[in-house]
Design a protein around this motif. Structure first.
Motif, PDB file in Angstrom:
ATOM      1  N   GLY A   1       0.812  -1.194   0.000  1.00 17.74           N
ATOM      2  CA  GLY A   1       0.000   0.000   0.000  1.00 17.74           C
ATOM      3  C   GLY A   1       0.851   1.252   0.000  1.00 17.74           C
ATOM      4  O   GLY A   1       2.071   1.200   0.155  1.00 17.74           O
ATOM      5  N   GLY A   2       0.185   2.388  -0.201  1.00 24.37           N
ATOM      6  CA  GLY A   2       0.907   3.653  -0.209  1.00 24.37           C
ATOM      7  C   GLY A   2       0.036   4.769  -0.725  1.00 24.37           C
ATOM      8  O   GLY A   2      -1.186   4.626  -0.821  1.00 24.37           O
ATOM      9  N   SER A   3       0.680   5.884  -1.036  1.00 22.39           N
ATOM     10  CA  SER A   3      -0.025   7.055  -1.544  1.00 22.39           C
ATOM     11  C   SER A   3       0.363   7.298  -2.990  1.00 22.39           C
ATOM     12  O   SER A   3       1.559   7.319  -3.318  1.00 22.39           O
ATOM     13  N   VAL A   4      -0.642   7.487  -3.824  1.00 26.22           N
ATOM     14  CA  VAL A   4      -0.404   7.763  -5.238  1.00 26.22           C
ATOM     15  C   VAL A   4      -1.360   8.833  -5.706  1.00 26.22           C
ATOM     16  O   VAL A   4      -2.363   9.124  -5.044  1.00 26.22           O
ATOM     17  N   GLN A   5      -1.068   9.397  -6.860  1.00 24.21           N
ATOM     18  CA  GLN A   5      -1.972  10.376  -7.448  1.00 24.21           C
ATOM     19  C   GLN A   5      -2.978   9.676  -8.373  1.00 24.21           C
ATOM     20  O   GLN A   5      -2.767   8.533  -8.795  1.00 24.21           O
ATOM     21  N   THR A   6      -4.045  10.376  -8.667  1.00 23.17           N
ATOM     22  CA  THR A   6      -5.065   9.853  -9.575  1.00 23.17           C
ATOM     23  C   THR A   6      -4.418   9.398 -10.887  1.00 23.17           C
ATOM     24  O   THR A   6      -3.576  10.101 -11.448  1.00 23.17           O
ATOM     25  N   GLY A   7      -4.818   8.203 -11.318  1.00 21.99           N
ATOM     26  CA  GLY A   7      -4.260   7.637 -12.532  1.00 21.99           C
ATOM     27  C   GLY A   7      -3.055   6.750 -12.315  1.00 21.99           C
ATOM     28  O   GLY A   7      -2.615   6.058 -13.236  1.00 21.99           O
ATOM     29  N   GLY A   8      -2.536   6.745 -11.101  1.00 18.26           N
ATOM     30  CA  GLY A   8      -1.362   5.946 -10.788  1.00 18.26           C
ATOM     31  C   GLY A   8      -1.693   4.483 -10.563  1.00 18.26           C
ATOM     32  O   GLY A   8      -2.846   4.055 -10.657  1.00 18.26           O
ATOM     33  N   SER A   9      -0.649   3.717 -10.267  1.00 23.21           N
ATOM     34  CA  SER A   9      -0.786   2.278 -10.063  1.00 23.21           C
ATOM     35  C   SER A   9      -0.098   1.852  -8.772  1.00 23.21           C
ATOM     36  O   SER A   9       0.860   2.479  -8.327  1.00 23.21           O
ATOM     37  N   LEU A  10      -0.615   0.781  -8.206  1.00 19.18           N
ATOM     38  CA  LEU A  10       0.004   0.130  -7.065  1.00 19.18           C
ATOM     39  C   LEU A  10      -0.202  -1.373  -7.212  1.00 19.18           C
ATOM     40  O   LEU A  10      -1.186  -1.806  -7.818  1.00 19.18           O
ATOM     41  N   ARG A  11       0.706  -2.144  -6.623  1.00 22.10           N
ATOM     42  CA  ARG A  11       0.544  -3.584  -6.596  1.00 22.10           C
ATOM     43  C   ARG A  11       0.561  -4.048  -5.149  1.00 22.10           C
ATOM     44  O   ARG A  11       1.570  -3.891  -4.455  1.00 22.10           O
ATOM     45  N   LEU A  12      -0.553  -4.594  -4.727  1.00 23.52           N
ATOM     46  CA  LEU A  12      -0.629  -5.141  -3.385  1.00 23.52           C
ATOM     47  C   LEU A  12      -0.229  -6.608  -3.394  1.00 23.52           C
ATOM     48  O   LEU A  12      -0.506  -7.326  -4.358  1.00 23.52           O
TER      49      LEU A  12
END
Length: 129
Positions: A9-20
């Motif tokens: 988890g983390g903080s991203v801006q709109t349109g970004g990606s994360l992998r849990l």
């Protein structure tokens, strides 16, 4: 007893990606029904994706086409690739497991929280506009 630990988890801006990621221990992982849930402040915990032992996946309409659930049975790992993130995706994300058998359908929503006996502690995802 199945033990689950989420990460990524983390903080991203709109349109970004994360992998849990979710590491599982305590049971034969390939026999587990697995799911991802999320809970925003003041809201109910909601199912967003699930994958059964045959690798069939199911998604909530709110994430379909943006999120991908997958599992690596050799590594005892569950994943959630989240793309095109929106502020409304902000929530605590939980990994869940159950050993009682499952048969998901791509044309149906993922099963509810009551269908899962084991839970991780969650990982926070925050999406800013």
């Amino acid at each position: 007893r199945v033990q689950l630990v989420e990460s990524g988890g983390g903080s991203v801006q709109t349109g970004g990606s994360l992998r849990l990621s979710c590491a599982a221990d305590g049971y034969r992982f390939s026999d587990l029904c697995m799911g991802w849930f999320r809970q925003a402040p003041g809201k109910k915990r909601e199912a967003i994706a699930a994958i059964d032992v045959g690798q069939t996946t199911s998604y909530d309409s709110s994430v379909k086409g943006r999120f991908i659930i997958s599992r690596d049975n050799d590594k005892n790992m569950l994943y959630l690739q989240m793309n095109s993130l929106k502020p409304e995706d902000t929530a605590m994300y939980y990994c869940a497991a159950d050993q009682r058998g499952c048969d998901y359908s791509e044309s149906l929503p993922p099963p509810p929280a009551a269908d899962f006996a084991y839970w991780g502690r969650g990982t926070q995802v925050t999406v800013s506009s």
